[in-house]
Design a protein around this motif. Structure first.
Motif, PDB file in Angstrom:
ATOM      1  N   TRP A  41       0.804  -1.223   0.000  1.00  0.00           N
ATOM      2  CA  TRP A  41       0.000   0.000   0.000  1.00  0.00           C
ATOM      3  C   TRP A  41       0.837   1.274   0.000  1.00  0.00           C
ATOM      4  N   ILE A  42       2.159   1.147   0.079  1.00  0.00           N
ATOM      5  CA  ILE A  42       3.038   2.326   0.017  1.00  0.00           C
ATOM      6  C   ILE A  42       3.006   2.846  -1.424  1.00  0.00           C
ATOM      7  N   PRO A  43       2.608   4.120  -1.631  1.00  0.00           N
ATOM      8  CA  PRO A  43       2.445   4.636  -2.996  1.00  0.00           C
ATOM      9  C   PRO A  43       3.747   5.156  -3.619  1.00  0.00           C
ATOM     10  N   VAL A  44       4.848   4.513  -3.300  1.00  0.00           N
ATOM     11  CA  VAL A  44       6.154   4.924  -3.819  1.00  0.00           C
ATOM     12  C   VAL A  44       6.822   3.666  -4.375  1.00  0.00           C
ATOM     13  N   PHE A  87       8.197  -0.602  11.289  1.00  0.00           N
ATOM     14  CA  PHE A  87       7.447  -1.744  11.820  1.00  0.00           C
ATOM     15  C   PHE A  87       6.299  -2.187  10.906  1.00  0.00           C
ATOM     16  N   PRO A  88       5.560  -1.263  10.263  1.00  0.00           N
ATOM     17  CA  PRO A  88       4.504  -1.712   9.345  1.00  0.00           C
ATOM     18  C   PRO A  88       5.026  -2.628   8.231  1.00  0.00           C
ATOM     19  N   GLY A  89       6.264  -2.449   7.820  1.00  0.00           N
ATOM     20  CA  GLY A  89       6.837  -3.335   6.814  1.00  0.00           C
ATOM     21  C   GLY A  89       6.974  -4.756   7.333  1.00  0.00           C
ATOM     22  N   ASN A  90       7.343  -4.882   8.600  1.00  0.00           N
ATOM     23  CA  ASN A  90       7.448  -6.208   9.198  1.00  0.00           C
ATOM     24  C   ASN A  90       6.070  -6.847   9.351  1.00  0.00           C
ATOM     25  N   ILE A  91       5.083  -6.033   9.721  1.00  0.00           N
ATOM     26  CA  ILE A  91       3.713  -6.534   9.829  1.00  0.00           C
ATOM     27  C   ILE A  91       3.216  -6.953   8.447  1.00  0.00           C
ATOM     28  N   SER A  92       3.499  -6.139   7.444  1.00  0.00           N
ATOM     29  CA  SER A  92       3.091  -6.456   6.075  1.00  0.00           C
ATOM     30  C   SER A  92       3.685  -7.776   5.613  1.00  0.00           C
TER      31      SER A  92
END
Length: 144
Positions: A41-44, A87-92
Motif C-alpha cells: 500500500w506504500i504509494p512509492v 514496523f509496518p513493513g514487518n507486519i506487512s
C-alpha cells in the motif's frame, strides 16, 4: 547506571554497526530481500523505499557511532522512531506471507515482530535517551 558506561557504549556501538551493515545491504546484496518488507500500500516505488531506508540506516548507524555525547539522546530518539516507522513493513511481511531473510513461515515472521520493540528499547537505553528524558522530567517537577 550512568548515561554513559562501558556497557551502554558497547550497546550503542553494536547497534550503530548493525545499522551500518543493514544500510549497506539495502544498497547492495539484499535489495530484493528488503523489497519483500515494503508494504504493497506504500504509494512509492519499492526500490526507492529500499534505497531511502538504506541511506537512513547508514546515517543513523553513523550517528550512533560518531555523535558527540550531548547529541546522543536525540539520536537515540530518532533511531527509536525509525524502528517504529519501519514496523509496518514487518507486519506487512507477516500479513502478505512474503518469504524473505529466511522467514518462510507465519511463525517465523510473527516471532520477528517481537524483536522490533527490543530494537526501540535498545536505541533508547544505549544512548541514554530514556534516562535523560526521565531526569529532565524530574528536574522540571522540582522547579515547579
Amino acid at each position: 547506571m550512568p548515561l554513559t558506561s562501558p556497557v551502554r557504549t558497547t550497546g550503542r556501538l553494536a547497534l550503530g554497526a548493525m545499522l551500518l551493515f543493514a544500510g549497506t545491504s539495502h544498497l547492495t546484496f539484499a535489495r530484493q530481500e528488503f523489497s519483500a518488507q515494503v508494504p504493497p500500500w506504500i504509494p512509492v516505488d519499492t526500490d526507492l523505499v529500499v534505497l531511502a531506508s538504506g541511506v537512513a540506516e547508514l546515517t543513523l548507524g553513523g550517528a550512533l557511532i560518531a555523535a558527540p555525547r550531548r547529541h546522543r539522546a536525540t539520536v537515540g530518539w530518532v533511531v527509536a522512531a525509525f524502528f517504529v516507522a519501519i514496523f509496518p513493513g514487518n507486519i506487512s511481511q507477516l500479513v502478505t506471507r512474503t518469504d524473505a531473510f529466511g522467514l518462510d513461515s507465519d511463525r517465523a515472521r510473527a516471532v520477528r515482530l517481537l524483536f522490533q520493540p527490543l530494537l526501540v528499547l535498545w536505541a533508547l537505553w544505549s544512548t541514554g535517551a530514556w534516562r535523560s528524558w526521565r531526569q529532565r522530567r524530574a528536574s522540571a517537577r522540582v522547579i515547579q
